[in-house]
Design an enzyme around this catalytic site. Structure first.
Site, mmCIF file in Angstrom:
data_model
loop_
_atom_site.group_PDB
_atom_site.id
_atom_site.type_symbol
_atom_site.label_atom_id
_atom_site.label_comp_id
_atom_site.label_asym_id
_atom_site.label_seq_id
_atom_site.Cartn_x
_atom_site.Cartn_y
_atom_site.Cartn_z
ATOM 1 N N HIS A 13 4.025 56.021 -35.406
ATOM 2 C CA HIS A 13 3.624 57.034 -34.425
ATOM 3 C C HIS A 13 4.339 58.339 -34.743
ATOM 4 O O HIS A 13 5.433 58.603 -34.253
ATOM 5 C CB HIS A 13 3.957 56.550 -33.008
ATOM 6 C CG HIS A 13 3.382 57.398 -31.920
ATOM 7 N ND1 HIS A 13 3.034 56.904 -30.682
ATOM 8 C CD2 HIS A 13 3.076 58.730 -31.884
ATOM 9 C CE1 HIS A 13 2.556 57.888 -29.928
ATOM 10 N NE2 HIS A 13 2.584 59.010 -30.636
ATOM 11 N N HIS A 15 3.074 62.489 -35.677
ATOM 12 C CA HIS A 15 1.997 63.474 -35.889
ATOM 13 C C HIS A 15 2.447 64.464 -36.953
ATOM 14 O O HIS A 15 3.506 65.087 -36.802
ATOM 15 C CB HIS A 15 1.697 64.226 -34.594
ATOM 16 C CG HIS A 15 1.270 63.335 -33.471
ATOM 17 N ND1 HIS A 15 -0.046 63.103 -33.158
ATOM 18 C CD2 HIS A 15 2.001 62.598 -32.588
ATOM 19 C CE1 HIS A 15 -0.122 62.276 -32.126
ATOM 20 N NE2 HIS A 15 1.116 61.946 -31.755
ATOM 21 N N HIS A 195 -3.566 56.547 -28.153
ATOM 22 C CA HIS A 195 -2.546 56.879 -27.170
ATOM 23 C C HIS A 195 -3.067 56.385 -25.817
ATOM 24 O O HIS A 195 -4.211 56.689 -25.447
ATOM 25 C CB HIS A 195 -2.321 58.388 -27.092
ATOM 26 C CG HIS A 195 -1.522 58.952 -28.234
ATOM 27 N ND1 HIS A 195 -1.802 58.683 -29.543
ATOM 28 C CD2 HIS A 195 -0.442 59.790 -28.245
ATOM 29 C CE1 HIS A 195 -0.924 59.326 -30.321
ATOM 30 N NE2 HIS A 195 -0.092 60.001 -29.562
ATOM 31 N N GLU A 198 0.706 56.714 -21.640
ATOM 32 C CA GLU A 198 1.840 57.629 -21.826
ATOM 33 C C GLU A 198 2.012 58.455 -20.552
ATOM 34 O O GLU A 198 3.111 58.644 -20.067
ATOM 35 C CB GLU A 198 1.580 58.570 -23.019
ATOM 36 C CG GLU A 198 2.656 59.659 -23.217
ATOM 37 C CD GLU A 198 2.270 60.718 -24.266
ATOM 38 O OE1 GLU A 198 1.084 60.787 -24.632
ATOM 39 O OE2 GLU A 198 3.167 61.480 -24.687
ATOM 40 N N ASP A 277 7.288 60.398 -32.914
ATOM 41 C CA ASP A 277 6.206 61.198 -32.330
ATOM 42 C C ASP A 277 6.076 62.579 -33.002
ATOM 43 O O ASP A 277 5.221 62.777 -33.849
ATOM 44 C CB ASP A 277 6.395 61.335 -30.807
ATOM 45 C CG ASP A 277 5.080 61.506 -30.063
ATOM 46 O OD1 ASP A 277 4.032 61.511 -30.710
ATOM 47 O OD2 ASP A 277 5.114 61.634 -28.813
ATOM 48 N N ASP A 278 6.917 63.546 -32.590
ATOM 49 C CA ASP A 278 6.853 64.917 -33.129
ATOM 50 C C ASP A 278 8.255 65.355 -33.565
ATOM 51 O O ASP A 278 8.881 66.193 -32.905
ATOM 52 C CB ASP A 278 6.320 65.868 -32.047
ATOM 53 C CG ASP A 278 4.936 65.468 -31.572
ATOM 54 O OD1 ASP A 278 3.986 65.572 -32.363
ATOM 55 O OD2 ASP A 278 4.824 65.028 -30.421
HETATM 56 ZN ZN LIG Z 1 1.850 60.922 -30.045
#
Ligand SMILES: [Zn+2]
Length: 345
Positions: A13, A15, A195, A198, A277-278
């Site tokens: 996961h 991006h 997703h 969340e 994630d980021d």
């Molecule tokens: Zn995400």
């Protein structure tokens, strides 16, 4: 080397648009004639709310303007993660905004593939791609994206893309509306994830499992509110790729990492893994993710090694590759000097 950096890891996961270095953001803006709210790269990735995060995420997305830019961000995302133990990643890209502005899916995938392959040769990390539908662009844009992707793959143009996912805003969107897109993707040989749970309730996870036939759940936090869904997902060994630091920093679901249910999810028998994630946007890396979660939730070194090995099972590698990677992970883990005591939270 720090034990948490040395620990070999799978990441499911992440991006690519959330992994762009601040200095690259500045250079891409200059190259593409765009102005930024600040010229100081360190000032860019600071948020005081989810909305201010999304503003920056969309700004960064809009700076990736051509094939060369995709190549660069793909390459850097892997090179930056390698020193923190990344061995294999299945990485999201979300092209809706770019396609709407006239970029071609073929050029985006080509650029990313070139960048990732370059980084693979340099680092030994392997990386596959997952094309994400942006829910905010609606079901028909999603279906059109998938049809393009499947035909690109048929012509041999997107071999690195192994899966379809879906991200962006969750509230007020019915996953069922995207069933036709997921159906085309599944029949086209793509693995499916989304997703879910969340920013909404457990019912959204169940709906995604039923209507979209996903084999993995991105985030899935809300599952802990529904005991029967926990049973179902545990029995089926459906993986959840969880991002605790992101849930605190971006979704603002918990005030502190200490309040995150990650450890409880695992204690409930769920196949829950750790992911960033980021990472660039939240000043994270995989070593930091593992280290901070271990400290905040009081998880032992052995538990963290199990999380790492579960990442292999949760991946979309085939069974033979999983066995090989797991063997390599176990051998690497045996060489690591465990941290003496968990760092204090
Ligand atoms: Zn995400």
């Amino acid at each position: 080397m720090d034990a948490y950096d040395a620990l070999p890891k799978v990441e499911l996961h992440c991006h690519v648009e959330g992994a762009v270095r601040p200095s690259t953001v500045v250079e891409l803006a200059r190259k593409n004639g765009r102005s930024l709210p600040t010229d100081d790269p360190t000032e860019l990735y600071r948020y005081d709310s989810l909305n201010s995060f999304l503003d920056i995420f969309w700004l960064v997305q809009s700076l990736i303007a051509d094939r060369d830019d995709w190549e660069r961000v793909g390459y850097e995302s892997i090179v930056d993660a390698a020193p923190h133990g990344l061995r294999y990643r299945e990485m999201f890209f979300t092209p809706a905004r770019h396609l709407a502005e006239g970029q071609s899916l073929g050029a985006i995938v080509d650029g990313l593939t070139l960048g990732v392959e370059h980084a693979e040769r340099e680092t030994g990390v392997r990386c596959a791609l997952i094309c994400d539908i942006d829910r905010a662009f609606g079901p028909s844009a999603g279906l059109e994206l998938v049809e393009q992707l499947v035909s690109l793959r048929r012509s041999g143009g997107a071999e690195a893309v192994i899966g379809l996912g879906m991200d962006s805003t969750e509230r007020g969107v019915d996953p069922r509306d995207f069933a036709p897109a997921f159906d085309v993707a599944g029949r086209g040989g793509l693995k499916l994830t989304s997703h879910a749970g969340e920013d909404t309730g457990a019912d959204n996870i169940a709906t995604a499992l039923d209507a979209l036939s996903i084999s993995r759940i991105d985030h899935g936090l809300a599952i802990m509110d529904d005991f029967s869904l926990v049973e179902r997902v545990r029995e089926a060994r459906i993986p959840l790729d969880v991002c605790p630091n992101s849930n605190v920093l971006i979704a603002n679901k918990y005030e502190r990492l200490e309040d995150h249910p990650f450890r409880r999810m695992r204690q409930a028998g769920l196949l829950a893994t750790l992911n960033t994630d980021d990472p660039a946007m939240t000043d994270l890396d995989l070593g930091k993710e593992y280290r901070s979660v271990a400290a905040a939730l009081g998880m032992s070194w052995d538990e963290m090694c199990e999380v790492s090995l579960d990442g292999v099972e949760a991946s979309w590698l085939d069974e033979g590759e999983k066995r090989r990677v797991r063997g390599a992970f176990e051998a690497a883990i045996a060489e690591i000097e465990p941290p003496e005591v968990a760092a204090s939270a």
